[in-house]
Enzyme design. Structure first.
Site, PDB file in Angstrom:
ATOM      1  N   LYS A   1       0.868  -1.174   0.000  1.00 38.20           N
ATOM      2  CA  LYS A   1       0.000   0.000   0.000  1.00 38.20           C
ATOM      3  C   LYS A   1       0.913   1.236   0.000  1.00 38.20           C
ATOM      4  O   LYS A   1       1.319   1.725   1.053  1.00 38.20           O
ATOM      5  CB  LYS A   1      -0.890  -0.066   1.249  1.00 38.20           C
TER       6      LYS A   1
ATOM      7  N   GLU B   1       7.219  16.918  15.185  1.00 37.03           N
ATOM      8  CA  GLU B   1       7.809  16.834  13.845  1.00 37.03           C
ATOM      9  C   GLU B   1       7.069  17.779  12.887  1.00 37.03           C
ATOM     10  O   GLU B   1       5.834  17.788  12.855  1.00 37.03           O
ATOM     11  CB  GLU B   1       7.669  15.388  13.343  1.00 37.03           C
TER      12      GLU B   1
HETATM   13  P1  NAD Z   1       1.002   8.675   7.069  1.00 43.21           P
HETATM   14  O1  NAD Z   1       1.076   7.988   8.369  1.00 43.21           O
HETATM   15  O2  NAD Z   1      -0.039   9.686   6.860  1.00 43.21           O
HETATM   16  O3  NAD Z   1       0.803   7.607   5.882  1.00 43.21           O
HETATM   17  C1  NAD Z   1       1.700   6.559   5.672  1.00 43.21           C
HETATM   18  C2  NAD Z   1       0.978   5.416   4.972  1.00 43.21           C
HETATM   19  O4  NAD Z   1      -0.006   4.886   5.860  1.00 43.21           O
HETATM   20  C3  NAD Z   1       0.234   5.832   3.706  1.00 43.21           C
HETATM   21  O5  NAD Z   1       0.371   4.822   2.727  1.00 43.21           O
HETATM   22  C4  NAD Z   1      -1.204   5.911   4.172  1.00 43.21           C
HETATM   23  O6  NAD Z   1      -2.158   5.705   3.167  1.00 43.21           O
HETATM   24  C5  NAD Z   1      -1.245   4.782   5.179  1.00 43.21           C
HETATM   25  N1  NAD Z   1      -2.327   4.889   6.163  1.00 43.21           N
HETATM   26  C6  NAD Z   1      -2.910   6.009   6.661  1.00 43.21           C
HETATM   27  N2  NAD Z   1      -3.870   5.681   7.555  1.00 43.21           N
HETATM   28  C7  NAD Z   1      -3.877   4.332   7.639  1.00 43.21           C
HETATM   29  C8  NAD Z   1      -4.629   3.393   8.403  1.00 43.21           C
HETATM   30  N3  NAD Z   1      -5.569   3.769   9.264  1.00 43.21           N
HETATM   31  N4  NAD Z   1      -4.364   2.088   8.235  1.00 43.21           N
HETATM   32  C9  NAD Z   1      -3.411   1.670   7.372  1.00 43.21           C
HETATM   33  N5  NAD Z   1      -2.660   2.518   6.622  1.00 43.21           N
HETATM   34  C10 NAD Z   1      -2.896   3.833   6.766  1.00 43.21           C
HETATM   35  O7  NAD Z   1       2.469   9.245   6.813  1.00 43.21           O
HETATM   36  P2  NAD Z   1       2.948  10.183   5.606  1.00 43.21           P
HETATM   37  O8  NAD Z   1       2.411  11.549   5.847  1.00 43.21           O
HETATM   38  O9  NAD Z   1       2.691   9.491   4.319  1.00 43.21           O
HETATM   39  O10 NAD Z   1       4.532  10.171   5.815  1.00 43.21           O
HETATM   40  C11 NAD Z   1       5.234  11.086   6.601  1.00 43.21           C
HETATM   41  C12 NAD Z   1       5.633  10.449   7.914  1.00 43.21           C
HETATM   42  O11 NAD Z   1       6.410   9.285   7.674  1.00 43.21           O
HETATM   43  C13 NAD Z   1       6.527  11.349   8.759  1.00 43.21           C
HETATM   44  O12 NAD Z   1       6.081  11.306  10.087  1.00 43.21           O
HETATM   45  C14 NAD Z   1       7.895  10.709   8.645  1.00 43.21           C
HETATM   46  O13 NAD Z   1       8.766  10.943   9.725  1.00 43.21           O
HETATM   47  C15 NAD Z   1       7.538   9.280   8.539  1.00 43.21           C
HETATM   48  N6  NAD Z   1       8.626   8.507   7.944  1.00 43.21           N
HETATM   49  C16 NAD Z   1       9.341   7.678   8.751  1.00 43.21           C
HETATM   50  C17 NAD Z   1      10.410   6.960   8.229  1.00 43.21           C
HETATM   51  C18 NAD Z   1      11.215   6.024   9.093  1.00 43.21           C
HETATM   52  O14 NAD Z   1      11.948   5.213   8.532  1.00 43.21           O
HETATM   53  N7  NAD Z   1      11.128   6.091  10.401  1.00 43.21           N
HETATM   54  C19 NAD Z   1      10.743   7.106   6.879  1.00 43.21           C
HETATM   55  C20 NAD Z   1       9.994   7.974   6.097  1.00 43.21           C
HETATM   56  C21 NAD Z   1       8.924   8.672   6.637  1.00 43.21           C
END
Ligand code: NAD
Length: 474
Positions: free
Chosen positions: A172, A378
């Site tokens: 996903k 963040e």
């Molecule tokens: P997000 O949590 O909004 O979304 C991430 C993914 O989760 C997307 O594919 C989204 O569709 C999915 N998602 C959302 N709600 C869901 C649910 N209820 N159930 C299952 N899946 C769901 O994050 P974002 O805005 O896409 O990314 C930014 C964040 O990612 C930042 O906080 C960043 O720090 C973090 N990040 C962390 C790392 C790491 O390795 N620690 C790497 C890159 C990004």
């Protein structure tokens, strides 16, 4: 207009409900694709396709799995220019970055795990009159959920070890940047990946999140994204005792001591703050500086931030593209306004760039208390705060004073200090005199609210397999 379709059982298909969402180029504000907005029913179809493919894929020899993944890596490289341009248009990042970092790394992820699986040996313990050996068996169907900041790079970072270990995947990618991941379906078919082994679903995560986590066919969930979503997934998974790997947000410190190589420290601190428009979980968004160097570091960082070329990400020489979306752009600008109300002084940037597209000028802020929201939450944009410290103890205490614990970078030429401080930082990753230098074999992940579990090398292969001990008496 391009249609981004689900990829289920080796075929591209629309969603059951026929609902769509738009994918927008954040640099031009133009809609560039219509994306399937999937539902739980689509997720269930994908899970079934993966479950049907599992018996055969899990029995496929390691050599054959390895060869297919290597072929996928090669096909990504063959389409590098096309994939890089799409990543740039979908995400807003400079084309040069997509060409030299994102897409090559996506290929490398597949190549790395195609090789790692051939080296992943199993353990044996002999006792008097008996021997134990451990089988590391694939889990079954696993869910891989990835974010928008490094779209194909982070998607492949998850699916490559999962597939290499013999699992079938329901992937996903982020709905905000889905296009390159959707092309991976074509690449998988061309590489000879059997139908159903990799399935890719598009759309808003919350619409299908529950099915992707709680279905009894799903044996593990590997997630990268925000801490908030990670928490939701963890709550859904816990009553079902699913294995989870969660890579989440960060509020990482760059710690500049007075005995550092100043030029290298300052230029890397700028890179750590602003790379990918500050949208890397590892970005150093809090720059802690020894008070004796503070004014120098401040003025040089301001100069570097002001010199970064912001603008059309497709143009050669652009260093800062657009942030990923209008919603995220508004969030970043509101965080800057919040910093002002908390007493912060904006040293540079602090506003949008241009009047079209979602561009934010690289921003540095000083004068904020340690406990304020700006220094605790963040922002995930081109915004960093500058904070002076008096001594090593204070620097460590400040660096650790957040709920996050992903990474930190320390700048010192004193080796004893480097070891001492590295040991005391509550993070999963510490860099000394460098930032984001990666060896794919090392454990990758965060402490506290930044993560659960580790990715990378054999850590990922361990996550995607179940150990079974077999004890034979003779
Ligand atoms: P997000 O949590 O909004 O979304 C991430 C993914 O989760 C997307 O594919 C989204 O569709 C999915 N998602 C959302 N709600 C869901 C649910 N209820 N159930 C299952 N899946 C769901 O994050 P974002 O805005 O896409 O990314 C930014 C964040 O990612 C930042 O906080 C960043 O720090 C973090 N990040 C962390 C790392 C790491 O390795 N620690 C790497 C890159 C990004």
């Amino acid at each position: 207009m391009r249609e981004v379709l689900n990829f289920i059982g080796g075929e591209y298909c629309k969603g059951h409900k026929g609902e769509w969402m738009n994918s927008v180029n954040p640099a031009t504000e133009e809609v560039i694709a219509k994306v399937v907005n999937s539902t739980e029913k689509d997720a269930i179809t994908a899970i079934k396709a993966a479950a049907d493919a599992f018996p055969s894929w899990s029995q496929t020899s390691i050599e054959k799995r390895s060869k297919i993944l290597e072929r996928m890596a090669y096909l990504i490289e063959e389409r590098l220019d096309e994939l890089a341009l799409i990543e740039c248009q979908d995400n807003g990042k400079p084309l040069a970055v997509a060409k030299t970092v994102d897409i090559p790394r996506a290929a490398l992820n597949l190549r790395f795990f195609s090789q790692a699986i051939t080296q992943y040996s199993q353990e044996a313990q002999s006792m008097k009159g008996a021997i134990n050996y451990t089988l590391q068996q694939p889990l079954g169907v696993v869910t891989c959920i990835s974010p928008w900041n490094l779209p194909l790079y982070l998607f492949t970072w998850k699916i490559a070890p999962a597939l290499a270990a013999g699992n079938c995947v329901v992937g996903k990618p982020s709905e905000v940047t889905p296009i390159t991941a959707s092309i991976l379906g074509e690449i998988a078919n061309e590489a000879g990946l059997p139908k159903g082994v990799l399935n890719i679903l598009h759309g808003e995560g919350h619409r299908m999140g529950e099915a992707l986590v709680v279905s009894h066919e799903i044996k593990a969930v590997s997630f990268t994204g925000s801490t908030q979503t990670g928490k939701t997934i963890n709550q859904l998974a816990a009553p079902h005792f699913k294995k989870v790997s969660l890579e989440m947000g960060g509020k990482n410190a760059t710690i500049i001591f007075d005995d550092c190589d100043e030029n290298k420290a300052i230029s890397t601190a700028a890179r750590a703050a602003f790379s990918n428009q500050g949208q890397i979980c590892l970005c150093g968004s809090r720059i802690l500086v020894h008070e004796s160097l503070y004014e120098k570091v401040k003025s040089e960082l301001i100069e570097k931030a002001n010199k970064l070329r912001v603008g059309d990400p497709t143009q050669e020489g652009t260093q800062q593209g657009a942030v990923v979306s209008e919603a995220h752009f508004n969030k970043i600008l509101s965080c800057i306004e919040k910093a002002k109300t908390e007493g912060g002084k904006v040293l540079c940037g602090g506003e949008r760039f241009g009047d079209k597209g979602f561009f934010v000028k690289p921003t540095l802020i000083e004068g904020l208390p340690q406990k304020c929201e700006t220094n605790q939450q963040e922002i995930f944009g081109p915004v960093a705060t500058l904070i002076p410290f008096k001594n090593e103890e204070e620097a460590i205490a400040m660096a650790n004073d957040t709920n996050y614990g992903l990474s930190a970078s320390i700048w010192t030429e004193n080796t004893s200090r480097a070891h001492r401080v590295a040991e005391k930082l509550n993070t999963g990753i510490v860099w000394v005199n460098t930032w984001m230098l990666r060896d794919l074999r090392t454990p990758f992940g965060g402490a506290k609210e930044s993560g659960v579990g580790r990715e990378g090398g054999f850590h990922a292969l361990k996550f995607f397999t179940e150990p079974k001990n077999v004890c034979i008496q003779y």
